[in-house]
Design a protein around this motif. Structure first.
Motif, short mmCIF file in Angstrom:
data_model
loop_
_atom_site.label_atom_id
_atom_site.label_comp_id
_atom_site.label_asym_id
_atom_site.label_seq_id
_atom_site.Cartn_x
_atom_site.Cartn_y
_atom_site.Cartn_z
N ALA A 116 -63.67 -23.20 -74.87
CA ALA A 116 -62.36 -23.49 -74.28
C ALA A 116 -62.15 -25.00 -74.15
N ASN A 117 -63.18 -25.71 -73.70
CA ASN A 117 -63.05 -27.16 -73.57
C ASN A 117 -62.95 -27.84 -74.93
N ALA A 118 -63.69 -27.30 -75.91
CA ALA A 118 -63.62 -27.86 -77.27
C ALA A 118 -62.21 -27.71 -77.83
N ARG A 119 -61.62 -26.53 -77.65
CA ARG A 119 -60.26 -26.31 -78.15
C ARG A 119 -59.26 -27.22 -77.45
N ALA A 120 -59.44 -27.41 -76.15
CA ALA A 120 -58.52 -28.26 -75.40
C ALA A 120 -58.55 -29.70 -75.92
N LEU A 121 -59.75 -30.20 -76.22
CA LEU A 121 -59.87 -31.55 -76.76
C LEU A 121 -59.24 -31.65 -78.14
N GLN A 122 -59.46 -30.64 -78.97
CA GLN A 122 -58.90 -30.66 -80.32
C GLN A 122 -57.37 -30.58 -80.30
N GLU A 123 -56.84 -29.77 -79.40
CA GLU A 123 -55.39 -29.66 -79.29
C GLU A 123 -54.78 -30.96 -78.77
N ALA A 124 -55.45 -31.61 -77.83
CA ALA A 124 -54.95 -32.87 -77.30
C ALA A 124 -54.96 -33.95 -78.38
N ALA A 125 -56.00 -33.95 -79.21
CA ALA A 125 -56.06 -34.91 -80.30
C ALA A 125 -54.96 -34.63 -81.33
N ARG A 126 -54.76 -33.36 -81.64
CA ARG A 126 -53.75 -32.96 -82.62
C ARG A 126 -52.36 -33.38 -82.15
N ALA A 127 -52.13 -33.34 -80.85
CA ALA A 127 -50.83 -33.75 -80.31
C ALA A 127 -50.55 -35.23 -80.56
N LYS A 128 -51.61 -35.99 -80.81
CA LYS A 128 -51.46 -37.41 -81.12
C LYS A 128 -51.68 -37.69 -82.61
N ASN A 129 -51.59 -36.62 -83.40
CA ASN A 129 -51.75 -36.72 -84.86
C ASN A 129 -53.14 -37.21 -85.27
N VAL A 130 -54.13 -36.79 -84.51
CA VAL A 130 -55.52 -37.15 -84.80
C VAL A 130 -56.33 -35.87 -85.00
N GLU A 131 -57.15 -35.84 -86.03
CA GLU A 131 -58.03 -34.69 -86.29
C GLU A 131 -59.37 -34.93 -85.60
N LEU A 132 -59.76 -34.01 -84.73
CA LEU A 132 -61.02 -34.11 -84.01
C LEU A 132 -62.01 -33.09 -84.54
N SER A 133 -63.18 -33.57 -84.99
CA SER A 133 -64.28 -32.70 -85.39
C SER A 133 -65.38 -32.81 -84.35
N ILE A 134 -65.94 -31.68 -83.96
CA ILE A 134 -66.97 -31.67 -82.92
C ILE A 134 -68.33 -31.37 -83.54
N TYR A 135 -69.29 -32.23 -83.26
CA TYR A 135 -70.64 -32.09 -83.78
C TYR A 135 -71.57 -31.74 -82.62
N ARG A 136 -72.16 -30.58 -82.68
CA ARG A 136 -73.02 -30.10 -81.59
C ARG A 136 -74.50 -30.32 -81.93
N ILE A 137 -75.26 -30.69 -80.92
CA ILE A 137 -76.69 -30.87 -81.10
C ILE A 137 -77.43 -30.11 -79.99
N THR A 138 -78.67 -29.78 -80.26
CA THR A 138 -79.48 -29.08 -79.26
C THR A 138 -80.70 -29.89 -78.83
N ARG A 139 -81.08 -30.89 -79.64
CA ARG A 139 -82.26 -31.68 -79.35
C ARG A 139 -81.98 -33.16 -79.61
N ALA A 140 -82.69 -34.02 -78.89
CA ALA A 140 -82.50 -35.46 -79.06
C ALA A 140 -82.82 -35.91 -80.48
N GLU A 141 -83.75 -35.21 -81.12
CA GLU A 141 -84.16 -35.58 -82.47
C GLU A 141 -83.01 -35.45 -83.49
N GLU A 142 -81.95 -34.74 -83.13
CA GLU A 142 -80.83 -34.52 -84.05
C GLU A 142 -79.78 -35.61 -83.96
N ILE A 143 -79.89 -36.51 -83.00
CA ILE A 143 -78.81 -37.45 -82.72
C ILE A 143 -78.51 -38.38 -83.89
#
Length: 323
Positions: free
Chosen positions: A174-201
């Motif tokens: 729900a929070n991810a969608r809210a951020l993407q919709e807010a970005a879209r309202a400003k004509n910006v495409e938001l991609s979300i990259y999820r990680i589970t461990r520090a080694e992936e950063i």
């Protein structure tokens, strides 16, 4: 630069403080600490200094048992158990996972927690009446993510693609969608990259840069925040401007930080810990929320990345780092 007071939900911070018993002369108190960062980061240094003002001085009448978990999320439960074995008078934990691990390890030792949403995460029953052995501070992390994203979009003129770096366990759909919709309202495409461990950063940030994103929003979480120095180093190498949840990270080389100043959080933490060490019951200490928020912009970092921050945004900053 001016310092703004946050006007809005003050929650239980408006409730009169509960009177606590005086410190016992000649007694050495023991504080267990489970935080994401190493001991020498600014907020911990500030906390120890604030704690001194409350009369608790490490090496004199205070012993601190410290565990840092950002690099070892899988060991949080083990660290919590180790702290309990040391029989502390109070435990201070930051992040929902850390608070919950300590709660599972003890039902009697008072716990002071800092988390994104102490009530929403089920760590306490309510702001005014936390009940159980836990109280603390809700830092409004999720509520502020939208504001941070808005500031970052304004800070990078002409932005069309941006990314967010998130810990998988802390960002809801729900929070991810809210951020993407807010970005879209400003004509910006938001991609979300999820990680589970520090080694992936590092590899994930490289993917962000390769995707064509021209800004990175570092979403709040204990694991991610505990590795911000690594993130700052990597985004600098890639000339990728990034937003952080603490103003202090902009002062230490990050592009922009917006959130509660660390001295404010340190003051809140010291007051709670001191009250609990003086035998105030956690159930009698209402959960509080930060009341001060700062925007810090690092112009030196911006110039190194080739970003020209709009003057209108600079004029609203509480501090601008220029050298």
């Amino acid at each position: 630069m001016r310092r703004r007071e946050f006007i809005g939900l003050l929650g239980a911070s408006l409730i009169a403080p509960i009177a606590a018993k005086a410190q016992q002369v000649g007694r050495t108190y023991r504080l267990g600490v489970l935080l994401p960062h190493p001991r020498d980061v600014p907020i911990n240094v500030a906390f120890v200094e604030e704690f001194r003002r409350h009369g608790f001085i490490e090496g004199q009448n205070l012993t601190i048992d410290y565990r840092a978990f950002a690099a070892h999320l899988d060991l949080i439960s083990q660290y919590a158990a180790e702290l309990i074995i040391a029989q502390p008078d109070v435990i201070y934990a930051a992040g929902g996972a850390a608070v919950r691990a300590v709660q599972q390890a003890t039902k009697s030792i008072p716990i002071f927690g800092i988390a994104a949403d102490m009530v929403g995460e089920g760590l306490v029953e309510s702001f005014a009446r936390p009940n159980g052995n836990t109280t603390g501070v809700s830092i409004l992390a999720l509520e502020l993510e939208g504001k941070r994203q808005e500031i970052l979009i304004e800070a990078v003129p002409g932005i069309r693609r941006m990314a967010a770096l998130a810990e998988s366990s802390t960002l809801t759909e729900a929070n991810a969608r809210a951020l993407q919709e807010a970005a879209r309202a400003k004509n910006v495409e938001l991609s979300i990259y999820r990680i589970t461990r520090a080694e992936e950063i590092v590899a994930t940030i490289d993917k962000v840069q390769a995707s064509g994103a021209t800004a990175l929003h570092v979403l709040s979480s204990p694991m991610v925040d505990g590795n911000v120095p690594l993130i700052i180093e990597r985004v600098a190498a890639l000339r990728l401007p990034a937003m952080y949840q603490w103003p202090a990270w902009a002062e230490r080389g990050g592009f922009i930080g917006y959130g509660p100043p660390l001295d404010h959080l340190a003051d809140l933490a010291a007051r709670f810990a001191a009250s609990l060490l003086r035998d105030t019951m956690p159930a009698n200490l209402p959960v509080e929320q930060p009341t001060k928020f700062e925007l810090v912009i690092n112009l030196k970092t911006a110039k190194a990345m080739g970003v020209t921050v709009p003057g209108a945004l600079l004029s609203r900053a509480d501090r601008v780092v220029e050298e």
